[in-house]
Design an enzyme around this catalytic site. Structure first.
Site, PDB file in Angstrom:
ATOM      1  N   LYS A 113      -6.894  26.693  26.469  1.00  0.00           N
ATOM      2  CA  LYS A 113      -5.654  25.959  26.160  1.00  0.00           C
ATOM      3  C   LYS A 113      -4.566  26.279  27.194  1.00  0.00           C
ATOM      4  CE  LYS A 113      -2.211  23.920  24.134  1.00  0.00           C
ATOM      5  NZ  LYS A 113      -2.023  22.488  24.318  1.00  0.00           N
ATOM      6  N   SER A 137      -0.840  28.155  20.331  1.00  0.00           N
ATOM      7  CA  SER A 137      -1.241  28.457  21.709  1.00  0.00           C
ATOM      8  C   SER A 137      -0.816  29.891  21.959  1.00  0.00           C
ATOM      9  CB  SER A 137      -0.533  27.521  22.692  1.00  0.00           C
ATOM     10  OG  SER A 137      -0.781  26.184  22.362  1.00  0.00           O
ATOM     11  N   LYS A 176       5.714  29.455  28.228  1.00  0.00           N
ATOM     12  CA  LYS A 176       4.868  30.509  27.651  1.00  0.00           C
ATOM     13  C   LYS A 176       3.407  30.265  28.031  1.00  0.00           C
ATOM     14  CE  LYS A 176       3.225  29.451  23.878  1.00  0.00           C
ATOM     15  NZ  LYS A 176       2.819  28.988  22.555  1.00  0.00           N
TER      16      LYS A 176
HETATM   17  P1  NAD Z   1       7.823  24.559  16.567  1.00  0.00           P
HETATM   18  O1  NAD Z   1       8.811  25.528  17.149  1.00  0.00           O
HETATM   19  O2  NAD Z   1       8.269  23.179  16.269  1.00  0.00           O
HETATM   20  O3  NAD Z   1       7.192  25.161  15.208  1.00  0.00           O
HETATM   21  C1  NAD Z   1       6.941  26.528  15.006  1.00  0.00           C
HETATM   22  C2  NAD Z   1       7.274  26.812  13.544  1.00  0.00           C
HETATM   23  O4  NAD Z   1       6.974  28.179  13.270  1.00  0.00           O
HETATM   24  C3  NAD Z   1       8.761  26.611  13.221  1.00  0.00           C
HETATM   25  O5  NAD Z   1       8.891  25.753  12.094  1.00  0.00           O
HETATM   26  C4  NAD Z   1       9.268  28.008  12.944  1.00  0.00           C
HETATM   27  O6  NAD Z   1      10.317  28.046  11.997  1.00  0.00           O
HETATM   28  C5  NAD Z   1       8.002  28.670  12.432  1.00  0.00           C
HETATM   29  N1  NAD Z   1       8.033  30.121  12.514  1.00  0.00           N
HETATM   30  C6  NAD Z   1       8.495  30.904  13.511  1.00  0.00           C
HETATM   31  N2  NAD Z   1       8.348  32.204  13.201  1.00  0.00           N
HETATM   32  C7  NAD Z   1       7.763  32.234  11.975  1.00  0.00           C
HETATM   33  C8  NAD Z   1       7.365  33.296  11.104  1.00  0.00           C
HETATM   34  N3  NAD Z   1       7.525  34.581  11.441  1.00  0.00           N
HETATM   35  N4  NAD Z   1       6.804  32.972   9.912  1.00  0.00           N
HETATM   36  C9  NAD Z   1       6.639  31.674   9.559  1.00  0.00           C
HETATM   37  N5  NAD Z   1       7.017  30.635  10.341  1.00  0.00           N
HETATM   38  C10 NAD Z   1       7.564  30.928  11.527  1.00  0.00           C
HETATM   39  O7  NAD Z   1       6.580  24.579  17.543  1.00  0.00           O
HETATM   40  P2  NAD Z   1       5.411  23.488  17.650  1.00  0.00           P
HETATM   41  O8  NAD Z   1       5.794  22.521  18.720  1.00  0.00           O
HETATM   42  O9  NAD Z   1       5.014  23.034  16.305  1.00  0.00           O
HETATM   43  O10 NAD Z   1       4.260  24.421  18.256  1.00  0.00           O
HETATM   44  C11 NAD Z   1       3.515  25.333  17.454  1.00  0.00           C
HETATM   45  C12 NAD Z   1       2.402  25.914  18.327  1.00  0.00           C
HETATM   46  O11 NAD Z   1       1.579  24.834  18.786  1.00  0.00           O
HETATM   47  C13 NAD Z   1       2.917  26.626  19.581  1.00  0.00           C
HETATM   48  O12 NAD Z   1       2.105  27.735  19.839  1.00  0.00           O
HETATM   49  C14 NAD Z   1       2.790  25.555  20.657  1.00  0.00           C
HETATM   50  O13 NAD Z   1       2.679  26.130  21.951  1.00  0.00           O
HETATM   51  C15 NAD Z   1       1.555  24.818  20.210  1.00  0.00           C
HETATM   52  N6  NAD Z   1       1.440  23.400  20.621  1.00  0.00           N
HETATM   53  C16 NAD Z   1       2.535  22.560  20.567  1.00  0.00           C
HETATM   54  C17 NAD Z   1       2.373  21.217  20.940  1.00  0.00           C
HETATM   55  C18 NAD Z   1       3.516  20.229  20.895  1.00  0.00           C
HETATM   56  O14 NAD Z   1       3.369  19.126  21.446  1.00  0.00           O
HETATM   57  N7  NAD Z   1       4.646  20.529  20.255  1.00  0.00           N
HETATM   58  C19 NAD Z   1       1.122  20.755  21.358  1.00  0.00           C
HETATM   59  C20 NAD Z   1       0.035  21.627  21.370  1.00  0.00           C
HETATM   60  C21 NAD Z   1       0.213  22.954  20.995  1.00  0.00           C
END
Ligand code: NAD
Length: 287
Positions: A169, A94, A238
């Site tokens: 989104k 997102s 965010k």
């Molecule tokens: P999360 O924090 O669990 O996962 C993000 C991952 O990215 C982590 O494992 C982190 O270590 C990794 N990361 C961070 N910087 C990095 C880099 N420079 N290189 C490689 N890896 C890196 O977050 P999430 O909940 O999985 O969400 C991911 C995306 O999806 C976000 O943009 C979030 O807004 C979106 N999203 C989340 C949900 C939810 O329910 N959790 C639902 C829809 C959308």
């Protein structure tokens, strides 16, 4: 089967990458958290851990599932010179739609196409492969990449040019956050009036105030004190911030969006980066 570079093995990325592996796609994975990468590779035969940016040079597709635009931009700036001509990026985080447009233009200079394909449905639907996916970008690229999206989602909608998926989104998450805060306030007010919180939720679910929070979050994560939905408050703040910024940018009054953004940002600052977004329920009782 397309060779896919998958970057970001967090709450959402891990189950999504798992489904792509199960569908037979050769995977090269990367996460800044070395343990997340190690665990994924150990549990998925044939999946490779990327050692550097050049590890993605054979990939047909690079899929990103990262926290925000700052990180997406940095990761893809490093990869771009190494990607093969004709490769595609599916940006499923997102993120900020205007920055996604700029990113797509920069990648095009390397003959790499980008569609934004953020998701809705949370960890539960990521595990089940039933996410809603909203796609922005060239319709022809979307059609070509759709079979990959179909591994992870059920309702896949092309919504407009590049950036449109990210805009929609953010707007969806604003609506969702507004309903969550309204629901939390209603439960606290009803409880102060002497009505049982569980009864409040059940009656709203049989009435016109029914929403995703009353149906899928109030009993499951809020009233029971679990607060473990898997979607962090920081990520929600965010998203609402992005939605609120669209108002002035587009000349559309979004008065409530700004208030919801202020509240989620304040809550996230007070409760810290580990807080789940359902903790807004307690915060609403004592902001
Ligand atoms: P999360 O924090 O669990 O996962 C993000 C991952 O990215 C982590 O494992 C982190 O270590 C990794 N990361 C961070 N910087 C990095 C880099 N420079 N290189 C490689 N890896 C890196 O977050 P999430 O909940 O999985 O969400 C991911 C995306 O999806 C976000 O943009 C979030 O807004 C979106 N999203 C989340 C949900 C939810 O329910 N959790 C639902 C829809 C959308």
């Amino acid at each position: 089967m397309s060779r896919i570079g998958f970057i970001g093995l967090g709450m959402m990325g891990q189950p999504m990458a798992h489904l792509l592996h199960a569908a037979g796609h050769p995977l090269v994975v990367r996460d800044v958290n070395a343990e997340a990468t190690r665990r994924f590779v150990a549990g998925h035969a044939g999946a490779l851990a990327a050692s550097d940016a050049a590890s993605f040079s054979d990939c047909d597709i690079v899929l990103t599932m990262l926290p925000n635009s700052d990180i997406v931009d940095a990761v893809l700036a490093e990869l771009a010179p190494h990607l093969k001509a004709g490769a595609s990026v599916i940006e499923m985080s997102s993120a900020d739609p205007s920055r996604t447009r700029a990113l797509a233009a920069r990648l095009a200079e390397h003959d790499v196409s980008l569609i934004d394909a953020p998701v809705s449905g949370g960890v539960k639907k990521a595990v089940a492969g039933t996410l809603a996916i909203m796609v922005g970008g060239d319709p022809a690229v979307h059609e070509r990449l759709k079979p990959v999206l179909e591994v992870m989602g059920k309702q896949i909608t092309h919504v407009g040019p590049v950036g449109s998926g990210h805009a929609l989104k953010a707007l969806n998450n604003y609506v969702s956050a507004a309903a969550l805060i309204a629901t939390a306030e209603a439960i606290h007010a009803g409880a102060a009036f002497g009505i049982d919180p569980a009864t409040i939720v059940d009656v709203i679910n049989a009435s016109t105030g029914k929403n995703n929070t009353t149906e899928n979050k109030a009993h499951q994560f809020m009233l029971n004190g679990a607060f473990n939905s898997g979607f962090s408050l920081a990520l929600q703040a965010k998203d609402v911030g992005i939605a609120a910024s669209l108002g002035p940018a587009l000349g559309v009054p979004m008065t409530l969006a700004q208030k919801v953004s202020d509240l989620t940002t304040l809550a996230s600052g007070k409760l810290g980066p580990a807080a789940d977004h359902t903790e807004l329920y307690s915060f609403a009782a004592k902001p």
